[in-house]
Design an enzyme around this catalytic site. Structure first.
Site, PDB file in Angstrom:
ATOM      1  N   SER B  47       0.848  -1.183   0.000  1.00 19.23           N
ATOM      2  CA  SER B  47       0.000   0.000   0.000  1.00 19.23           C
ATOM      3  C   SER B  47       0.886   1.236   0.000  1.00 19.23           C
ATOM      4  O   SER B  47       1.862   1.315   0.763  1.00 19.23           O
ATOM      5  CB  SER B  47      -0.932   0.001   1.217  1.00 19.23           C
ATOM      6  OG  SER B  47      -1.831   1.076   1.117  1.00 19.23           O
ATOM      7  N   GLU B  48       0.534   2.226  -0.842  1.00 18.72           N
ATOM      8  CA  GLU B  48       1.398   3.394  -1.064  1.00 18.72           C
ATOM      9  C   GLU B  48       1.753   4.150   0.209  1.00 18.72           C
ATOM     10  O   GLU B  48       2.796   4.791   0.285  1.00 18.72           O
ATOM     11  CB  GLU B  48       0.707   4.412  -1.999  1.00 18.72           C
ATOM     12  CG  GLU B  48       0.383   3.939  -3.369  1.00 18.72           C
ATOM     13  CD  GLU B  48      -1.030   3.418  -3.439  1.00 18.72           C
ATOM     14  OE1 GLU B  48      -1.289   2.361  -2.833  1.00 18.72           O
ATOM     15  OE2 GLU B  48      -1.866   4.039  -4.097  1.00 18.72           O
ATOM     16  N   ASN B  49       0.843   4.125   1.185  1.00 17.11           N
ATOM     17  CA  ASN B  49       1.110   4.908   2.391  1.00 17.11           C
ATOM     18  C   ASN B  49       2.116   4.249   3.327  1.00 17.11           C
ATOM     19  O   ASN B  49       2.336   4.749   4.429  1.00 17.11           O
ATOM     20  CB  ASN B  49      -0.203   5.225   3.127  1.00 17.11           C
ATOM     21  CG  ASN B  49      -0.967   3.982   3.516  1.00 17.11           C
ATOM     22  OD1 ASN B  49      -0.897   2.980   2.823  1.00 17.11           O
ATOM     23  ND2 ASN B  49      -1.685   4.040   4.607  1.00 17.11           N
TER      24      ASN B  49
END
Lengths: 230, 218
Positions: B47-49
């Site tokens: 996940s990008e975060n």
């Protein structure tokens, strides 16, 4: 030689921010957003701010308080889709918004924190804002010069800090926080828990104290830090 | 699109996720693909975060206020999960560590161009991490309805909207077909059950390459 104590009162820490300052703010959605520092900035009312944050939080939360209070001139972000208020302020020209793809936003902030003037990438943004960027050739490949993004101040949320500013972040609340810590001239951290120096094992420090200027205790964990009901 | 057709599309797209991969799923239809991936398949979700090894979504009652995915869902940790900052997260993306990304689309061209981040004047939330994922994941596949809400083809000759990435889409999963982007153009490789080649062609805004041999169905 003991390490310096950087703990500071909330009001004093935020009062260092001046009108027109560029302020980087950690957080991706709710996790890692320094709501207490933002609330104090709203109370003090500094104007004409340039805010650099991944997103604009949601209506009635965090960055939105600054927008609603008319304190923001420009927002540099990767995505503001969860805040309809920010989108309409952008569309009506009340604020200027500069969109930067998320990874480039992170890397340009990181570059500033690493004392670099910029980075060279081959990510292409198909938008009018991308025209006029300097291209450079590196090893026969064409890249785009992406200037570092630096700030006067950074507002950061940490799960734990010692009094010197060694920081630990919780789960996905890390996100942009370590990066904005490094990229501002003056970094203000709010911590859920402030510990004596030595209480955080050296191997487990996420952001080292030299990147931090002020450590502020959160008086109470506001409801806005909690799980969002949608 | 009937529920059945949508389910078949998601189930078919889920087969794109193979053992050993590190995978990033875009918001919307791509995230729904997860429901059709076998629970015991060894896969690392990114996940990008700043999460590798994203665990299942939790009910609000069990949610960790500090643990969301890039779509804002309250997710969980599993054995081996790691957290990192956003620069490291996109180092993973640009550095070629994401084996596959499944993304949504407004338009995909026969040449593999993807438009998914902006409809000027109408939908302008910013691109988030989609641009880097679409340009740098090792394999980019799109999961989308074959036509938009007004019935217009989403697979077109040339995208009219600003691009997320140029020429990076390798495969398109829709409720009607699976289409591969090959050097010669878009090739129809599978049909949804009950859908004819003529129906797919009529719903597509570009000329498809179609083999002479019968096509598998899904």
């Amino acid at each position: 030689m003991p390490l310096p104590d950087k703990t500071c009162g909330m009001e004093e820490a935020i009062s260092r921010i001046v009108d027109g300052a560029t302020v980087m703010v950690g957080g991706f959605g709710v996790p890692g957003t320094p709501f207490s520092l933002i609330r104090e900035l709203v109370r003090q009312g500094q104007k004409d701010l340039v805010i650099v944050k991944n997103d604009a939080n949601e209506v009635g939360m965090g960055v939105d308080w600054l927008l609603a209070n008319g304190q923001v001139r420009k927002l540099i972000a990767s995505h503001i889709g969860l805040n309809g208020n920010a989108v309409s302020m952008m569309n009506s020209g009340k604020i200027e918004v500069e969109f930067v793809p998320q990874g480039l936003l992170a890397e340009r902030i990181r570059a500033a924190g690493a004392g670099l003037l910029g980075v060279v990438s081959d990510i292409v943004l198909d938008a009018p804002s991308a025209s006029g960027k300097t291209t450079v050739m590196v090893d026969g490949m064409r890249g785009i010069l992406e200037p570092a993004i630096r700030a006067d101040f950074a507002l950061v949320h940490a799960e734990r800090s010692d009094r010197f500013g060694n920081l630990c972040f919780a789960a996905s609340a890390r996100n942009f926080n370590p990066l904005v810590c490094m990229a501002a001239r003056h970094t203000i951290v709010e911590a859920e828990t402030i510990l004596p120096v030595g209480a955080i094992a050296p191997e487990t420090v996420h952001t080292p104290g030299p990147f931090v200027d002020a450590v502020v205790a959160i008086p109470e964990l506001l409801g806005v830090y909690g799980v969002v009901e949608r | 699109m009937s529920l059945n057709a949508s389910e078949r599309m998601l189930r078919r797209a889920a087969r794109e996720i193979r053992a050993g991969m590190t995978v990033n799923l875009g918001i919307g239809l791509p995230t729904k693909v997860l429901a059709y991936v076998p629970h015991d398949l060894p896969v690392c979700l990114h996940s990008e975060n700043g999460i590798a090894g994203v665990g299942p979504v939790l009910d609000r009652a069990y949610a960790n206020r500090n643990l969301i995915d890039a779509g804002g869902a309250y997710v969980s940790a599993i054995d081996g999960t790691s957290y990192f900052d956003s620069a490291v997260s996109f180092a993973m993306v640009r550095g070629g560590r994401i084996d596959l990304t499944l993304l949504g689309a407004f338009e995909v061209s026969g040449g593999g161009d993807l438009a998914s981040w902006i409809i000027p004047g109408k939908f302008t939330p910013g691109a988030g991490g989609a641009i880097e994922l679409a340009q740098k994941a090792r394999r980019v596949a799109v999961v989308t309805t074959h036509v938009d809400k007004a019935g217009r083809p989403k697979i077109v000759d040339k995208c009219a909207l600003p691009l997320t990435a140029r020429g990076h889409v390798a495969r398109i999963f829709t409720d009607m077909a699976v289409i591969d982007i090959v050097p010669e153009g878009p090739r129809l490789i599978e049909l949804a059950e009950g859908i004819s080649i003529a129906e797919v062609e009529a719903a597509t805004g570009t000329r498809l390459l179609v083999a002479d041999t019968p096509l598998p169905t899904f």
